[in-house]
Design a protein around this motif. Structure first.
Motif, PDB file in Angstrom:
ATOM      1  N   PHE A 237       0.837  -1.205   0.000  1.00  0.00           N
ATOM      2  CA  PHE A 237       0.000   0.000   0.000  1.00  0.00           C
ATOM      3  C   PHE A 237       0.872   1.256   0.000  1.00  0.00           C
ATOM      4  O   PHE A 237       0.630   2.205  -0.765  1.00  0.00           O
ATOM      5  N   TRP A 238       1.895   1.250   0.845  1.00  0.00           N
ATOM      6  CA  TRP A 238       2.816   2.394   0.938  1.00  0.00           C
ATOM      7  C   TRP A 238       3.511   2.646  -0.399  1.00  0.00           C
ATOM      8  O   TRP A 238       3.535   3.767  -0.900  1.00  0.00           O
ATOM      9  N   LEU A 239       4.057   1.589  -1.005  1.00  0.00           N
ATOM     10  CA  LEU A 239       4.751   1.725  -2.281  1.00  0.00           C
ATOM     11  C   LEU A 239       3.803   2.196  -3.374  1.00  0.00           C
ATOM     12  O   LEU A 239       4.162   3.056  -4.196  1.00  0.00           O
ATOM     13  N   THR A 240       2.595   1.666  -3.380  1.00  0.00           N
ATOM     14  CA  THR A 240       1.621   2.012  -4.416  1.00  0.00           C
ATOM     15  C   THR A 240       1.296   3.497  -4.409  1.00  0.00           C
ATOM     16  O   THR A 240       1.279   4.148  -5.460  1.00  0.00           O
ATOM     17  N   VAL A 241       1.057   4.045  -3.225  1.00  0.00           N
ATOM     18  CA  VAL A 241       0.709   5.464  -3.120  1.00  0.00           C
ATOM     19  C   VAL A 241       1.903   6.339  -3.487  1.00  0.00           C
ATOM     20  O   VAL A 241       1.760   7.337  -4.209  1.00  0.00           O
ATOM     21  N   LEU A 242       3.095   5.958  -3.010  1.00  0.00           N
ATOM     22  CA  LEU A 242       4.299   6.730  -3.356  1.00  0.00           C
ATOM     23  C   LEU A 242       4.562   6.693  -4.863  1.00  0.00           C
ATOM     24  O   LEU A 242       4.925   7.713  -5.471  1.00  0.00           O
ATOM     25  N   HIS A 243       4.382   5.521  -5.451  1.00  0.00           N
ATOM     26  CA  HIS A 243       4.590   5.371  -6.888  1.00  0.00           C
ATOM     27  C   HIS A 243       3.607   6.240  -7.673  1.00  0.00           C
ATOM     28  O   HIS A 243       3.991   6.894  -8.661  1.00  0.00           O
ATOM     29  N   LEU A 244       2.357   6.272  -7.222  1.00  0.00           N
ATOM     30  CA  LEU A 244       1.350   7.099  -7.888  1.00  0.00           C
ATOM     31  C   LEU A 244       1.691   8.576  -7.748  1.00  0.00           C
ATOM     32  O   LEU A 244       1.534   9.360  -8.700  1.00  0.00           O
ATOM     33  N   ARG A 245       2.177   8.965  -6.572  1.00  0.00           N
ATOM     34  CA  ARG A 245       2.560  10.361  -6.344  1.00  0.00           C
ATOM     35  C   ARG A 245       3.684  10.777  -7.298  1.00  0.00           C
ATOM     36  O   ARG A 245       3.639  11.858  -7.897  1.00  0.00           O
ATOM     37  N   ILE A 246       4.685   9.932  -7.435  1.00  0.00           N
ATOM     38  CA  ILE A 246       5.821  10.231  -8.311  1.00  0.00           C
ATOM     39  C   ILE A 246       5.369  10.312  -9.769  1.00  0.00           C
ATOM     40  O   ILE A 246       5.722  11.256 -10.497  1.00  0.00           O
ATOM     41  N   ASN A 247       4.569   9.343 -10.197  1.00  0.00           N
ATOM     42  CA  ASN A 247       4.113   9.313 -11.588  1.00  0.00           C
ATOM     43  C   ASN A 247       3.217  10.498 -11.929  1.00  0.00           C
ATOM     44  O   ASN A 247       3.272  11.032 -13.043  1.00  0.00           O
ATOM     45  N   MET A 248       2.383  10.903 -10.980  1.00  0.00           N
ATOM     46  CA  MET A 248       1.488  12.033 -11.231  1.00  0.00           C
ATOM     47  C   MET A 248       2.279  13.318 -11.396  1.00  0.00           C
ATOM     48  O   MET A 248       1.934  14.173 -12.235  1.00  0.00           O
TER      49      MET A 248
ATOM     50  N   CYS B 294      10.756   9.319   3.946  1.00  0.00           N
ATOM     51  CA  CYS B 294      10.333   9.252   2.549  1.00  0.00           C
ATOM     52  C   CYS B 294       8.879   9.683   2.393  1.00  0.00           C
ATOM     53  O   CYS B 294       8.530  10.418   1.459  1.00  0.00           O
ATOM     54  N   THR B 295       8.028   9.242   3.308  1.00  0.00           N
ATOM     55  CA  THR B 295       6.615   9.628   3.257  1.00  0.00           C
ATOM     56  C   THR B 295       6.445  11.126   3.444  1.00  0.00           C
ATOM     57  O   THR B 295       5.688  11.780   2.712  1.00  0.00           O
ATOM     58  N   LEU B 296       7.165  11.692   4.412  1.00  0.00           N
ATOM     59  CA  LEU B 296       7.062  13.129   4.672  1.00  0.00           C
ATOM     60  C   LEU B 296       7.640  13.946   3.515  1.00  0.00           C
ATOM     61  O   LEU B 296       7.148  15.037   3.219  1.00  0.00           O
ATOM     62  N   VAL B 297       8.674  13.409   2.872  1.00  0.00           N
ATOM     63  CA  VAL B 297       9.221  14.072   1.685  1.00  0.00           C
ATOM     64  C   VAL B 297       8.163  14.131   0.585  1.00  0.00           C
ATOM     65  O   VAL B 297       7.987  15.160  -0.087  1.00  0.00           O
ATOM     66  N   ALA B 298       7.439  13.030   0.391  1.00  0.00           N
ATOM     67  CA  ALA B 298       6.386  12.987  -0.632  1.00  0.00           C
ATOM     68  C   ALA B 298       5.245  13.944  -0.292  1.00  0.00           C
ATOM     69  O   ALA B 298       4.692  14.612  -1.181  1.00  0.00           O
ATOM     70  N   VAL B 299       4.884  14.025   0.994  1.00  0.00           N
ATOM     71  CA  VAL B 299       3.838  14.957   1.418  1.00  0.00           C
ATOM     72  C   VAL B 299       4.288  16.394   1.174  1.00  0.00           C
ATOM     73  O   VAL B 299       3.527  17.232   0.661  1.00  0.00           O
TER      74      VAL B 299
ATOM     75  N   ILE C 213      14.179  18.885  -6.037  1.00  0.00           N
ATOM     76  CA  ILE C 213      15.086  18.156  -5.134  1.00  0.00           C
ATOM     77  C   ILE C 213      14.314  17.102  -4.351  1.00  0.00           C
ATOM     78  O   ILE C 213      14.771  15.965  -4.180  1.00  0.00           O
ATOM     79  N   LEU C 214      13.123  17.484  -3.888  1.00  0.00           N
ATOM     80  CA  LEU C 214      12.284  16.541  -3.141  1.00  0.00           C
ATOM     81  C   LEU C 214      11.899  15.346  -4.006  1.00  0.00           C
ATOM     82  O   LEU C 214      11.861  14.201  -3.530  1.00  0.00           O
ATOM     83  N   LEU C 215      11.623  15.587  -5.281  1.00  0.00           N
ATOM     84  CA  LEU C 215      11.245  14.497  -6.179  1.00  0.00           C
ATOM     85  C   LEU C 215      12.390  13.500  -6.341  1.00  0.00           C
ATOM     86  O   LEU C 215      12.174  12.280  -6.294  1.00  0.00           O
ATOM     87  N   VAL C 216      13.606  14.007  -6.524  1.00  0.00           N
ATOM     88  CA  VAL C 216      14.769  13.129  -6.671  1.00  0.00           C
ATOM     89  C   VAL C 216      14.956  12.281  -5.415  1.00  0.00           C
ATOM     90  O   VAL C 216      15.185  11.066  -5.491  1.00  0.00           O
ATOM     91  N   ALA C 217      14.847  12.919  -4.249  1.00  0.00           N
ATOM     92  CA  ALA C 217      15.005  12.192  -2.978  1.00  0.00           C
ATOM     93  C   ALA C 217      13.903  11.155  -2.803  1.00  0.00           C
ATOM     94  O   ALA C 217      14.153  10.021  -2.379  1.00  0.00           O
ATOM     95  N   CYS C 218      12.675  11.532  -3.153  1.00  0.00           N
ATOM     96  CA  CYS C 218      11.534  10.626  -2.990  1.00  0.00           C
ATOM     97  C   CYS C 218      11.669   9.395  -3.888  1.00  0.00           C
ATOM     98  O   CYS C 218      11.457   8.261  -3.447  1.00  0.00           O
ATOM     99  N   ARG C 219      12.038   9.600  -5.137  1.00  0.00           N
ATOM    100  CA  ARG C 219      12.196   8.470  -6.067  1.00  0.00           C
ATOM    101  C   ARG C 219      13.303   7.529  -5.603  1.00  0.00           C
ATOM    102  O   ARG C 219      13.155   6.304  -5.648  1.00  0.00           O
TER     103      ARG C 219
END
Length: 254
Positions: free
Chosen positions: A12-23, A118-123, A142-148
């Motif tokens: 679930f965690w990976l799925t939401v993070l992956h969707l955030r990055i792709n969006m 990682c979650t807080l970086v994505a938020v 910068i946040l995107l690079v760190a999050c990915r």
């Protein structure tokens, strides 16, 4: 193990993070064009900066892996207990089994901090991208690079810790497959942004930011799991020595 809450929450965690990055990637052009008021020179400048910053993922990804491994090593050292010099060879195998249990908990706890980060970086990425200040978007990149970099390395590390090595390939494939399938939601979300929202990514980013907060249940559960599974050194160690199923009458391991 792949049906356990520990594994499912990681999916679930990976799925939401992956969707955030792709969006972010799929809506980058209309988003930056809107912020730049369709000034093509400004859009070209920020697109170039964005592309260059993605290159630094080559450096950030190994660094993220190194930090995770270093923290795991530090946790392992803090948990490690030396065995008495009088210990007999009859309990070597059980003691190794005990230490494997200790190492698993140490590895999970070591990953906790980076999962939260990682979650807080994505938020934060979602929040900064909602602020209509062009100069702030350098920080967003910068946040995107760190999050990915953190997302996929943490997923691999976590899966390796919670499933047997013989099932790692299958479990890792499941996490990525589910993430990519759910990632297809980026297309209806993109159409929603381009249609009813007239190119404004505010509402989609707000939705993703709130959804990301729900993924914090993953590190919370991991922390509770570690607390409940934490081995007691004296109790468990003595159990291995005293358990009659461990030794034969001659004092050898079965």
């Amino acid at each position: 193990m792949v049906k356990s809450p520990l594994f499912l929450l990681n999916v679930f965690w990976l799925t939401v993070l992956h969707l955030r990055i792709n969006m972010f990637i799929s809506t980058f052009n209309p988003w930056i064009s809107r912020l730049a008021n369709d000034d093509q020179d400004v859009v070209s400048h920020y697109t170039s900066v964005y592309a260059i910053m993605q290159f630094f993922g080559i450096v950030v990804s190994p660094t993220a892996g190194w930090l995770i491994d270093k923290r795991i090593l530090n946790f392992a050292k803090s948990y490690e207990k030396t065995k008495s010099a009088e210990a007999t060879s009859a309990i070597v195998l059980p003691w190794n089994q005990y230490m494997q249990k200790v190492m698993k908990i140490a590895n999970l706890e070591a990953s906790l901090l980076y999962i939260v980060i990682c979650t807080l970086v994505a938020v934060t990425l979602s929040i900064t991208s909602m602020i209509p200040v062009l100069e702030l978007q350098y920080f967003t990149f910068i946040l995107l690079v760190a999050c990915r970099s953190l997302t996929y390395s943490l997923n691999a590390t976590f899966v390796a810790n919670v499933v047997p090595s013989t099932l790692f390939g299958k479990a890792y494939t499941i996490t990525l497959s589910v993430a990519f399938i759910v990632g297809l939601l980026q297309y209806p979300l993109f159409l929603l942004t381009e249609g009813p929202f007239d190119g404004d990514t505010l509402y989609v980013n707000l939705f993703l930011a709130v959804t990301l907060l729900f993924t914090l249940c993953h590190p919370v559960y991991v922390r509770r799991y570690c607390s409940h599974k934490q081995p007691d050194d004296q109790k468990d160690g003595q159990k291995y020595e005293d358990d009659p199923a461990i030794k034969t009458e001659e004092g050898t391991v079965r």
